[in-house]
Design a protein around this motif. Structure first.
Motif, PDB file in Angstrom:
ATOM      1  N   GLY A  13       0.822  -1.205   0.000  1.00  0.00           N
ATOM      2  CA  GLY A  13       0.000   0.000   0.000  1.00  0.00           C
ATOM      3  C   GLY A  13       0.850   1.246   0.000  1.00  0.00           C
ATOM      4  O   GLY A  13       2.066   1.182  -0.237  1.00  0.00           O
ATOM      5  N   LEU A  14       0.188   2.354   0.255  1.00  0.00           N
ATOM      6  CA  LEU A  14       0.854   3.654   0.313  1.00  0.00           C
ATOM      7  C   LEU A  14       0.979   4.064   1.779  1.00  0.00           C
ATOM      8  O   LEU A  14      -0.007   4.034   2.526  1.00  0.00           O
ATOM      9  CB  LEU A  14       0.033   4.689  -0.453  1.00  0.00           C
ATOM     10  CG  LEU A  14       0.481   6.144  -0.365  1.00  0.00           C
ATOM     11  CD1 LEU A  14       1.859   6.320  -0.980  1.00  0.00           C
ATOM     12  CD2 LEU A  14      -0.542   7.055  -1.047  1.00  0.00           C
ATOM     13  N   VAL A  15       2.177   4.444   2.171  1.00  0.00           N
ATOM     14  CA  VAL A  15       2.420   4.821   3.555  1.00  0.00           C
ATOM     15  C   VAL A  15       3.423   5.975   3.575  1.00  0.00           C
ATOM     16  O   VAL A  15       4.250   6.093   2.659  1.00  0.00           O
ATOM     17  CB  VAL A  15       2.941   3.611   4.362  1.00  0.00           C
ATOM     18  CG1 VAL A  15       4.288   3.142   3.847  1.00  0.00           C
ATOM     19  CG2 VAL A  15       2.990   3.903   5.848  1.00  0.00           C
ATOM     20  N   TRP A  72       6.973 -18.356  -7.137  1.00  0.00           N
ATOM     21  CA  TRP A  72       6.892 -16.909  -6.919  1.00  0.00           C
ATOM     22  C   TRP A  72       5.455 -16.456  -6.823  1.00  0.00           C
ATOM     23  O   TRP A  72       4.585 -16.965  -7.555  1.00  0.00           O
ATOM     24  CB  TRP A  72       7.569 -16.174  -8.086  1.00  0.00           C
ATOM     25  CG  TRP A  72       9.047 -16.371  -8.100  1.00  0.00           C
ATOM     26  CD1 TRP A  72       9.731 -17.433  -8.612  1.00  0.00           C
ATOM     27  CD2 TRP A  72      10.036 -15.489  -7.553  1.00  0.00           C
ATOM     28  NE1 TRP A  72      11.081 -17.266  -8.415  1.00  0.00           N
ATOM     29  CE2 TRP A  72      11.302 -16.082  -7.773  1.00  0.00           C
ATOM     30  CE3 TRP A  72       9.982 -14.266  -6.890  1.00  0.00           C
ATOM     31  CZ2 TRP A  72      12.489 -15.488  -7.361  1.00  0.00           C
ATOM     32  CZ3 TRP A  72      11.157 -13.673  -6.486  1.00  0.00           C
ATOM     33  CH2 TRP A  72      12.395 -14.286  -6.722  1.00  0.00           C
ATOM     34  N   GLY A  73       5.234 -15.489  -5.942  1.00  0.00           N
ATOM     35  CA  GLY A  73       3.949 -14.826  -5.879  1.00  0.00           C
ATOM     36  C   GLY A  73       3.876 -13.724  -6.924  1.00  0.00           C
ATOM     37  O   GLY A  73       4.853 -13.434  -7.621  1.00  0.00           O
ATOM     38  N   GLN A  74       2.743 -13.060  -6.998  1.00  0.00           N
ATOM     39  CA  GLN A  74       2.488 -12.110  -8.068  1.00  0.00           C
ATOM     40  C   GLN A  74       3.006 -10.711  -7.774  1.00  0.00           C
ATOM     41  O   GLN A  74       3.027  -9.886  -8.674  1.00  0.00           O
ATOM     42  CB  GLN A  74       0.979 -12.015  -8.352  1.00  0.00           C
ATOM     43  CG  GLN A  74       0.205 -11.087  -7.447  1.00  0.00           C
ATOM     44  CD  GLN A  74       0.050 -11.591  -6.024  1.00  0.00           C
ATOM     45  OE1 GLN A  74       0.552 -12.633  -5.635  1.00  0.00           O
ATOM     46  NE2 GLN A  74      -0.664 -10.805  -5.220  1.00  0.00           N
ATOM     47  N   GLY A  75       3.428 -10.423  -6.559  1.00  0.00           N
ATOM     48  CA  GLY A  75       3.951  -9.105  -6.246  1.00  0.00           C
ATOM     49  C   GLY A  75       2.898  -8.203  -5.634  1.00  0.00           C
ATOM     50  O   GLY A  75       1.718  -8.271  -5.995  1.00  0.00           O
ATOM     51  N   THR A  76       3.347  -7.360  -4.722  1.00  0.00           N
ATOM     52  CA  THR A  76       2.482  -6.369  -4.108  1.00  0.00           C
ATOM     53  C   THR A  76       3.254  -5.054  -4.029  1.00  0.00           C
ATOM     54  O   THR A  76       4.420  -5.026  -3.658  1.00  0.00           O
ATOM     55  CB  THR A  76       1.990  -6.842  -2.713  1.00  0.00           C
ATOM     56  OG1 THR A  76       1.070  -5.905  -2.178  1.00  0.00           O
ATOM     57  CG2 THR A  76       3.133  -7.055  -1.737  1.00  0.00           C
ATOM     58  N   GLN A  77       2.589  -3.965  -4.408  1.00  0.00           N
ATOM     59  CA  GLN A  77       3.247  -2.665  -4.502  1.00  0.00           C
ATOM     60  C   GLN A  77       3.335  -2.011  -3.120  1.00  0.00           C
ATOM     61  O   GLN A  77       2.335  -1.907  -2.408  1.00  0.00           O
ATOM     62  CB  GLN A  77       2.482  -1.747  -5.444  1.00  0.00           C
ATOM     63  CG  GLN A  77       3.023  -0.328  -5.535  1.00  0.00           C
ATOM     64  CD  GLN A  77       4.354  -0.253  -6.257  1.00  0.00           C
ATOM     65  OE1 GLN A  77       4.521  -0.829  -7.330  1.00  0.00           O
ATOM     66  NE2 GLN A  77       5.310   0.485  -5.688  1.00  0.00           N
ATOM     67  N   VAL A  78       4.521  -1.549  -2.791  1.00  0.00           N
ATOM     68  CA  VAL A  78       4.736  -0.746  -1.588  1.00  0.00           C
ATOM     69  C   VAL A  78       5.253   0.612  -2.028  1.00  0.00           C
ATOM     70  O   VAL A  78       6.252   0.699  -2.742  1.00  0.00           O
ATOM     71  CB  VAL A  78       5.748  -1.420  -0.640  1.00  0.00           C
ATOM     72  CG1 VAL A  78       6.119  -0.481   0.505  1.00  0.00           C
ATOM     73  CG2 VAL A  78       5.181  -2.728  -0.099  1.00  0.00           C
ATOM     74  N   THR A  79       4.547   1.658  -1.633  1.00  0.00           N
ATOM     75  CA  THR A  79       4.947   3.012  -1.974  1.00  0.00           C
ATOM     76  C   THR A  79       5.092   3.812  -0.688  1.00  0.00           C
ATOM     77  O   THR A  79       4.150   3.892   0.103  1.00  0.00           O
ATOM     78  CB  THR A  79       3.922   3.681  -2.895  1.00  0.00           C
ATOM     79  OG1 THR A  79       3.757   2.885  -4.074  1.00  0.00           O
ATOM     80  CG2 THR A  79       4.380   5.079  -3.288  1.00  0.00           C
ATOM     81  N   VAL A  80       6.276   4.388  -0.500  1.00  0.00           N
ATOM     82  CA  VAL A  80       6.554   5.171   0.695  1.00  0.00           C
ATOM     83  C   VAL A  80       6.759   6.619   0.269  1.00  0.00           C
ATOM     84  O   VAL A  80       7.667   6.922  -0.497  1.00  0.00           O
ATOM     85  CB  VAL A  80       7.785   4.647   1.446  1.00  0.00           C
ATOM     86  CG1 VAL A  80       7.987   5.422   2.746  1.00  0.00           C
ATOM     87  CG2 VAL A  80       7.658   3.160   1.724  1.00  0.00           C
ATOM     88  N   SER A  81       5.897   7.490   0.758  1.00  0.00           N
ATOM     89  CA  SER A  81       5.990   8.908   0.401  1.00  0.00           C
ATOM     90  C   SER A  81       6.845   9.649   1.417  1.00  0.00           C
ATOM     91  O   SER A  81       6.863   9.320   2.599  1.00  0.00           O
ATOM     92  CB  SER A  81       4.601   9.514   0.330  1.00  0.00           C
ATOM     93  OG  SER A  81       3.973   9.462   1.590  1.00  0.00           O
ATOM     94  N   SER A  82       7.522  10.665   0.936  1.00  0.00           N
ATOM     95  CA  SER A  82       8.412  11.446   1.827  1.00  0.00           C
ATOM     96  C   SER A  82       7.668  12.594   2.484  1.00  0.00           C
ATOM     97  O   SER A  82       6.539  12.905   2.154  1.00  0.00           O
ATOM     98  CB  SER A  82       9.595  11.979   1.028  1.00  0.00           C
ATOM     99  OG  SER A  82       9.133  12.766  -0.047  1.00  0.00           O
TER     100      SER A  82
END
Length: 123
Positions: free
Chosen positions: A9-11, A113-123
């Motif tokens: 997720g986005l954090v 392998w799994g399908q991938g999960t998006q990690v987005t870290v905002s500054s």
């Protein structure tokens, strides 16, 4: 073995996320399990790995002290990510492979392998 990665997720920077890798078709604790990540334009790299049978774990230098890999000795492996940084932004993949009592740190060490999960870290 089919792997399903989730929890991305986005954090904001400094925040936390917990990724899960759920297996079906076999018991994940019988395999070494690794988390990899791939940022845009960069190669896929190991983040952490675990062998639940021998209770050993590996962490890339970039995540030591911030990330924790663990398993439930059944079908799920987790990656707890704390104190996240913008440079942690990537697609995260879980992988499983037969490594005896050891783990692998290369992509070629893993068969599933799994399908991938998006990690987005905002500054």
């Amino acid at each position: 073995v089919q792997l399903q990665a989730s929890g991305g997720g986005l954090v904001q920077a400094g925040g936390s996320l917990r990724l899960s890798c759920a297996a079906s078709g076999s018991t994940l604790s019988n395999y070494a399990t690794g988390w990899f990540r791939q940022a845009p334009g960069k190669e896929r790299v190991i983040v952490a790995a675990i062998n639940q049978r021998s209770r050993i774990a590996y962490y890339a230098d970039s995540v030591k002290g911030r990330f924790t890999i663990s398993g439930d000795n059944a079908n799920t492996v987790y990656l707890q990510m704390n104190r996240l940084k913008p440079e942690d932004t990537a697609v995260y993949y879980c992988a499983a492979g037969q490594r005896g009592n050891w783990y692998g740190v290369k992509g070629t060490d893993y068969d599933y392998w799994g399908q991938g999960t998006q990690v987005t870290v905002s500054s």
